[in-house]
Scaffold this motif. Structure first.
Motif, PDB file in Angstrom:
ATOM      1  N   SER A  79     -10.570 -18.546 -31.660  1.00 50.46           N
ATOM      2  CA  SER A  79     -10.521 -18.576 -33.321  1.00 50.46           C
ATOM      3  C   SER A  79     -11.012 -19.163 -34.075  1.00 50.46           C
ATOM      4  O   SER A  79     -11.332 -18.874 -35.538  1.00 50.46           O
ATOM      5  CB  SER A  79      -8.881 -18.860 -33.320  1.00 50.46           C
ATOM      6  OG  SER A  79      -8.069 -19.711 -33.655  1.00 50.46           O
TER       7      SER A  79
ATOM      8  N   SER B 229     -10.931 -13.170 -37.257  1.00 51.86           N
ATOM      9  CA  SER B 229      -9.359 -12.985 -36.537  1.00 51.86           C
ATOM     10  C   SER B 229      -9.828 -11.780 -36.143  1.00 51.86           C
ATOM     11  O   SER B 229      -8.857 -11.325 -35.198  1.00 51.86           O
ATOM     12  CB  SER B 229      -8.720 -13.474 -37.969  1.00 51.86           C
ATOM     13  OG  SER B 229      -8.419 -12.542 -38.712  1.00 51.86           O
ATOM     14  N   TYR B 230     -10.242 -10.706 -37.682  1.00 51.24           N
ATOM     15  CA  TYR B 230     -10.125 -10.050 -37.099  1.00 51.24           C
ATOM     16  C   TYR B 230     -10.814  -9.171 -35.797  1.00 51.24           C
ATOM     17  O   TYR B 230     -10.543  -8.174 -35.325  1.00 51.24           O
ATOM     18  CB  TYR B 230     -10.382  -8.619 -38.305  1.00 51.24           C
ATOM     19  CG  TYR B 230     -12.498  -9.017 -38.272  1.00 51.24           C
ATOM     20  CD1 TYR B 230     -13.261  -7.931 -38.058  1.00 51.24           C
ATOM     21  CD2 TYR B 230     -12.373 -10.012 -39.679  1.00 51.24           C
ATOM     22  CE1 TYR B 230     -14.211  -8.344 -38.095  1.00 51.24           C
ATOM     23  CE2 TYR B 230     -14.017 -10.080 -39.960  1.00 51.24           C
ATOM     24  CZ  TYR B 230     -15.128  -9.147 -38.739  1.00 51.24           C
ATOM     25  OH  TYR B 230     -16.143  -9.314 -39.630  1.00 51.24           O
ATOM     26  N   LEU B 231     -11.397 -10.007 -34.675  1.00 46.12           N
ATOM     27  CA  LEU B 231     -11.898  -9.563 -33.786  1.00 46.12           C
ATOM     28  C   LEU B 231     -11.522  -9.707 -32.539  1.00 46.12           C
ATOM     29  O   LEU B 231     -12.304  -9.628 -31.336  1.00 46.12           O
ATOM     30  CB  LEU B 231     -14.266 -10.091 -33.244  1.00 46.12           C
ATOM     31  CG  LEU B 231     -14.536  -9.545 -34.672  1.00 46.12           C
ATOM     32  CD1 LEU B 231     -16.225  -9.670 -34.626  1.00 46.12           C
ATOM     33  CD2 LEU B 231     -14.462  -8.201 -34.245  1.00 46.12           C
TER      34      LEU B 231
ATOM     35  N   SER C 249      -7.867  -9.121 -31.744  1.00 48.55           N
ATOM     36  CA  SER C 249      -7.509  -8.067 -31.433  1.00 48.55           C
ATOM     37  C   SER C 249      -7.768  -7.568 -30.065  1.00 48.55           C
ATOM     38  O   SER C 249      -9.444  -6.638 -30.436  1.00 48.55           O
ATOM     39  CB  SER C 249      -7.106  -7.456 -32.150  1.00 48.55           C
ATOM     40  OG  SER C 249      -6.184  -5.746 -32.331  1.00 48.55           O
TER      41      SER C 249
ATOM     42  N   THR D 274      -8.735  -3.859 -31.411  1.00 51.40           N
ATOM     43  CA  THR D 274      -9.943  -3.915 -32.034  1.00 51.40           C
ATOM     44  C   THR D 274     -11.466  -3.922 -31.562  1.00 51.40           C
ATOM     45  O   THR D 274     -12.648  -3.107 -31.505  1.00 51.40           O
ATOM     46  CB  THR D 274     -10.363  -5.023 -33.257  1.00 51.40           C
ATOM     47  OG1 THR D 274      -9.031  -4.522 -33.494  1.00 51.40           O
ATOM     48  CG2 THR D 274     -11.503  -5.320 -34.367  1.00 51.40           C
TER      49      THR D 274
ATOM     50  N   TYR E 283     -14.254  -1.390 -31.395  1.00 50.63           N
ATOM     51  CA  TYR E 283     -15.458  -1.293 -31.349  1.00 50.63           C
ATOM     52  C   TYR E 283     -16.546  -1.010 -30.379  1.00 50.63           C
ATOM     53  O   TYR E 283     -17.318  -0.336 -30.831  1.00 50.63           O
ATOM     54  CB  TYR E 283     -15.881  -3.074 -31.357  1.00 50.63           C
ATOM     55  CG  TYR E 283     -16.918  -3.178 -32.029  1.00 50.63           C
ATOM     56  CD1 TYR E 283     -18.125  -2.885 -32.774  1.00 50.63           C
ATOM     57  CD2 TYR E 283     -17.811  -4.043 -30.526  1.00 50.63           C
ATOM     58  CE1 TYR E 283     -18.925  -3.522 -32.878  1.00 50.63           C
ATOM     59  CE2 TYR E 283     -19.067  -4.233 -30.657  1.00 50.63           C
ATOM     60  CZ  TYR E 283     -19.793  -4.513 -31.607  1.00 50.63           C
ATOM     61  OH  TYR E 283     -21.238  -4.644 -32.065  1.00 50.63           O
TER      62      TYR E 283
END
Length: 176
Positions: A11, A16-18, A20, A23, A27
């Protein structure tokens, strides 16, 4: 600069959006395969443009121009296979769309219902069918290699098993 033995939390390294799992999978599916799909389609279109240029501007026989264009496409396919299966394996492990594009485009060429003066004949048709078969073989190899990659134990799991086996202490630090 990071020290090799430094334990850092992901982290602090990644946004933070990568982090998950959803996600990351989106991607891999949408972005990586989308770009690969587009690049493959543009490569096939470029080979077609070369054949059109050689036929209509350079006044070359259409069959000779087709053989030259298919040869360029063969070199591109073999180069991509080298990158995919050997050199850039870890980056291209999740890209399957180029194989689907190749099969789709080459099959469309071979199913041309109008066999007029410019229809595929002789060595050009044979060359094109060999490329279709090679694309199918490459697709099967890619799927098999993806299955092997998914079933292969990860390096972290192997380190944990090594610790348990030789120290009598589990990877979590508990006695076994």
């Amino acid at each position: 600069y990071r020290m090799q033995n430094e334990n850092t939390d992901n982290s602090t390294v990644y946004p933070s959006y990568l982090l998950s799992r959803c996600t990351i999978n989106l991607y891999r599916i949408l972005i990586l395969n989308g770009v690969a799909f587009y690049a493959t389609w543009c490569s096939i279109a470029q080979c077609l443009n070369i054949a059109i240029f050689l036929t209509y501007v350079a006044d070359m026989n259409a069959y000779t121009a087709s053989i030259i264009s298919l040869s360029i496409l063969t070199i591109l396919i073999l180069s991509y296979w080298f990158l995919d299966f050997y050199y850039l394996r870890s980056w291209l492990i999740y890209t399957y769309s180029p194989y689907a594009v190749l099969i789709w485009a080459l099959s469309a060429v071979s199913t041309n219902s109008k066999d007029g003066d410019l229809g595929l004949k002789g060595p050009t048709r044979t060359f094109e069918m060999v490329l279709v078969i090679l694309s199918i073989v490459g697709t099967v190899c890619k799927i098999i290699s993806g299955i092997i990659y998914a079933c292969k134990p990860k390096e972290e799991e192997l380190k944990g098993q090594h610790v348990e086996q030789y120290s009598g202490v589990g990877a979590t630090g508990t006695e076994v």
